[in-house]
Motif scaffolding. Structure first.
Motif, PDB file in Angstrom:
ATOM      1  N   TYR A  12       0.811  -1.212   0.000  1.00 43.04           N
ATOM      2  CA  TYR A  12       0.000   0.000   0.000  1.00 43.04           C
ATOM      3  C   TYR A  12       0.846   1.263   0.000  1.00 43.04           C
ATOM      4  N   GLY A  13       2.155   1.124  -0.215  1.00 46.55           N
ATOM      5  CA  GLY A  13       2.992   2.292  -0.426  1.00 46.55           C
ATOM      6  C   GLY A  13       3.841   2.717   0.761  1.00 46.55           C
ATOM      7  N   GLY A  14       3.900   1.923   1.797  1.00 41.32           N
ATOM      8  CA  GLY A  14       4.718   2.289   2.947  1.00 41.32           C
ATOM      9  C   GLY A  14       6.166   1.891   2.762  1.00 41.32           C
ATOM     10  N   ASN A  15       7.032   2.491   3.577  1.00 46.15           N
ATOM     11  CA  ASN A  15       8.432   2.076   3.615  1.00 46.15           C
ATOM     12  C   ASN A  15       8.736   1.566   5.019  1.00 46.15           C
ATOM     13  N   PHE A  16       9.896   0.954   5.217  1.00 47.83           N
ATOM     14  CA  PHE A  16      10.226   0.302   6.481  1.00 47.83           C
ATOM     15  C   PHE A  16      10.077   1.249   7.675  1.00 47.83           C
ATOM     16  N   ILE A  17      10.684   2.420   7.599  1.00 48.28           N
ATOM     17  CA  ILE A  17      10.632   3.374   8.721  1.00 48.28           C
ATOM     18  C   ILE A  17       9.191   3.785   8.998  1.00 48.28           C
ATOM     19  N   GLY A  18       8.464   4.121   7.973  1.00 49.89           N
ATOM     20  CA  GLY A  18       7.078   4.557   8.147  1.00 49.89           C
ATOM     21  C   GLY A  18       6.182   3.477   8.711  1.00 49.89           C
ATOM     22  N   ILE A  19       6.354   2.255   8.225  1.00 46.28           N
ATOM     23  CA  ILE A  19       5.490   1.154   8.684  1.00 46.28           C
ATOM     24  C   ILE A  19       5.825   0.763  10.114  1.00 46.28           C
ATOM     25  N   VAL A  20       7.066   0.489  10.395  1.00 48.75           N
ATOM     26  CA  VAL A  20       7.455  -0.062  11.696  1.00 48.75           C
ATOM     27  C   VAL A  20       7.417   0.982  12.808  1.00 48.75           C
ATOM     28  N   PHE A  21       7.838   2.202  12.519  1.00 43.39           N
ATOM     29  CA  PHE A  21       7.960   3.194  13.582  1.00 43.39           C
ATOM     30  C   PHE A  21       6.814   4.202  13.642  1.00 43.39           C
ATOM     31  N   LEU A  22       6.074   4.381  12.567  1.00 45.17           N
ATOM     32  CA  LEU A  22       5.071   5.442  12.536  1.00 45.17           C
ATOM     33  C   LEU A  22       3.641   4.974  12.310  1.00 45.17           C
ATOM     34  N   THR A  23       3.430   3.694  12.062  1.00 47.85           N
ATOM     35  CA  THR A  23       2.092   3.197  11.763  1.00 47.85           C
ATOM     36  C   THR A  23       1.521   2.478  12.981  1.00 47.85           C
ATOM     37  N   GLN A  24       0.633   3.173  13.699  1.00 49.23           N
ATOM     38  CA  GLN A  24       0.077   2.639  14.942  1.00 49.23           C
ATOM     39  C   GLN A  24      -0.678   1.338  14.720  1.00 49.23           C
ATOM     40  N   ALA A  25      -1.378   1.204  13.614  1.00 57.83           N
ATOM     41  CA  ALA A  25      -2.120  -0.022  13.338  1.00 57.83           C
ATOM     42  C   ALA A  25      -1.164  -1.208  13.206  1.00 57.83           C
ATOM     43  N   PHE A  26       0.003  -0.989  12.627  1.00 56.19           N
ATOM     44  CA  PHE A  26       0.981  -2.065  12.506  1.00 56.19           C
ATOM     45  C   PHE A  26       1.531  -2.459  13.874  1.00 56.19           C
ATOM     46  N   TRP A  27       1.680  -1.487  14.770  1.00 58.03           N
ATOM     47  CA  TRP A  27       2.105  -1.801  16.144  1.00 58.03           C
ATOM     48  C   TRP A  27       1.117  -2.765  16.778  1.00 58.03           C
ATOM     49  N   ALA A  28      -0.165  -2.480  16.592  1.00 53.43           N
ATOM     50  CA  ALA A  28      -1.201  -3.343  17.172  1.00 53.43           C
ATOM     51  C   ALA A  28      -1.142  -4.743  16.580  1.00 53.43           C
ATOM     52  N   ILE A  29      -0.871  -4.835  15.291  1.00 53.40           N
ATOM     53  CA  ILE A  29      -0.782  -6.144  14.641  1.00 53.40           C
ATOM     54  C   ILE A  29       0.424  -6.918  15.157  1.00 53.40           C
ATOM     55  N   ILE A  30       1.563  -6.243  15.310  1.00 59.25           N
ATOM     56  CA  ILE A  30       2.749  -6.917  15.855  1.00 59.25           C
ATOM     57  C   ILE A  30       2.455  -7.437  17.254  1.00 59.25           C
ATOM     58  N   GLN A  31       1.864  -6.593  18.094  1.00 56.51           N
ATOM     59  CA  GLN A  31       1.530  -7.012  19.453  1.00 56.51           C
ATOM     60  C   GLN A  31       0.586  -8.201  19.415  1.00 56.51           C
ATOM     61  N   PHE A  32      -0.402  -8.158  18.553  1.00 61.67           N
ATOM     62  CA  PHE A  32      -1.353  -9.266  18.443  1.00 61.67           C
ATOM     63  C   PHE A  32      -0.653 -10.553  18.022  1.00 61.67           C
ATOM     64  N   ARG A  33       0.202 -10.490  17.010  1.00 63.85           N
ATOM     65  CA  ARG A  33       0.869 -11.697  16.506  1.00 63.85           C
ATOM     66  C   ARG A  33       1.746 -12.330  17.595  1.00 63.85           C
ATOM     67  N   VAL A  34       2.457 -11.513  18.348  1.00 66.48           N
ATOM     68  CA  VAL A  34       3.300 -12.042  19.425  1.00 66.48           C
ATOM     69  C   VAL A  34       2.424 -12.665  20.514  1.00 66.48           C
ATOM     70  N   CYS A  55       2.095  -9.936  27.857  1.00 69.42           N
ATOM     71  CA  CYS A  55       1.353  -9.623  26.622  1.00 69.42           C
ATOM     72  C   CYS A  55       0.075  -8.855  26.913  1.00 69.42           C
ATOM     73  N   LEU A  56      -0.589  -9.171  28.013  1.00 70.08           N
ATOM     74  CA  LEU A  56      -1.814  -8.458  28.377  1.00 70.08           C
ATOM     75  C   LEU A  56      -1.513  -6.996  28.712  1.00 70.08           C
ATOM     76  N   ILE A  57      -0.442  -6.755  29.446  1.00 66.84           N
ATOM     77  CA  ILE A  57      -0.042  -5.371  29.748  1.00 66.84           C
ATOM     78  C   ILE A  57       0.310  -4.642  28.458  1.00 66.84           C
ATOM     79  N   TRP A  58       1.067  -5.318  27.577  1.00 65.62           N
ATOM     80  CA  TRP A  58       1.433  -4.741  26.282  1.00 65.62           C
ATOM     81  C   TRP A  58       0.174  -4.438  25.468  1.00 65.62           C
ATOM     82  N   GLN A  59      -0.798  -5.362  25.460  1.00 65.94           N
ATOM     83  CA  GLN A  59      -2.039  -5.150  24.722  1.00 65.94           C
ATOM     84  C   GLN A  59      -2.771  -3.918  25.245  1.00 65.94           C
TER      85      GLN A  59
END
Length: 179
Positions: A12-34, A55-59
């Motif tokens: 969808y047009g993101g780059n590594f820095i933007g996706i990993v460090f600036l995309t809050q929705a991706f943070w939630a997905i990473i937390q969910f997957r872990v 994980c619950l505290i992180w969630q």
């Protein structure tokens, strides 16, 4: 799984820095997957409970930060995409297929009475528009589009577009243009 989610964000047009460090929705997905990995795969009694507690505290931190609630017990397939962060709540017993897109303001939860009480199951390639609510013991078929601001409380067949309160079929166009 995180790799497939990352590739979808990149598509969808993101780059590594933007996706990993600036995309809050991706943070939630990473937390969910872990958390999902710990919930489903870690079987050692003491270790499991310690990791689930962390994980619950992180969630909860992710929920407060992003407004996205993805409990570890939810089943979500590969290539999951949340377009924007904010006010996304998914019931812990829901099942979401592969390659699905969820917009902001979406609730997927429990509803009904007696034997009809339950949570939705979403198929593969489902697009859920912003501020939509999907509730009850229903099935959303593969390749469906749930239009913005819709209330879906009845099952939807494959390759359908639904819209409204309550949601009605408005088209037989599938989700290929949305995903």
């Amino acid at each position: 799984m995180i790799r497939s989610d990352y590739r979808k964000y990149k598509r969808y047009g993101g780059n590594f820095i933007g996706i990993v460090f600036l995309t809050q929705a991706f943070w939630a997905i990473i937390q969910f997957r872990v958390a999902s990995f710990v919930y489903n795969e870690v079987k050692i009694f003491g270790v499991r409970h310690l990791l689930l507690g962390i994980c619950l505290i992180w969630q909860k931190l992710i929920e407060v930060t992003t407004g996205i609630s993805l409990p570890a017990s939810v089943i979500i397939g590969r290539s999951f995409y949340i377009g924007h962060f904010g006010n996304i709540f998914i019931h812990p017993n829901c099942c979401i297929g592969n390659n699905c897109n969820i917009s902001q303001g979406v609730t997927i939860g429990i509803s009904g009475r007696g034997v009809e009480r339950g949570v939705p199951t979403l198929g593969d390639n489902v697009y859920v528009g912003c501020n939509s609510t999907i509730v009850g013991k229903i099935v959303i078929g593969d390749n469906c589009v749930i239009g913005a601001n819709s209330l879906v409380n009845r099952s939807v067949l494959e390759n359908q577009t639904v819209l409204g309160v309550p949601a009605q079929v408005v088209s037989s166009k599938n989700s290929s243009e949305y995903i």
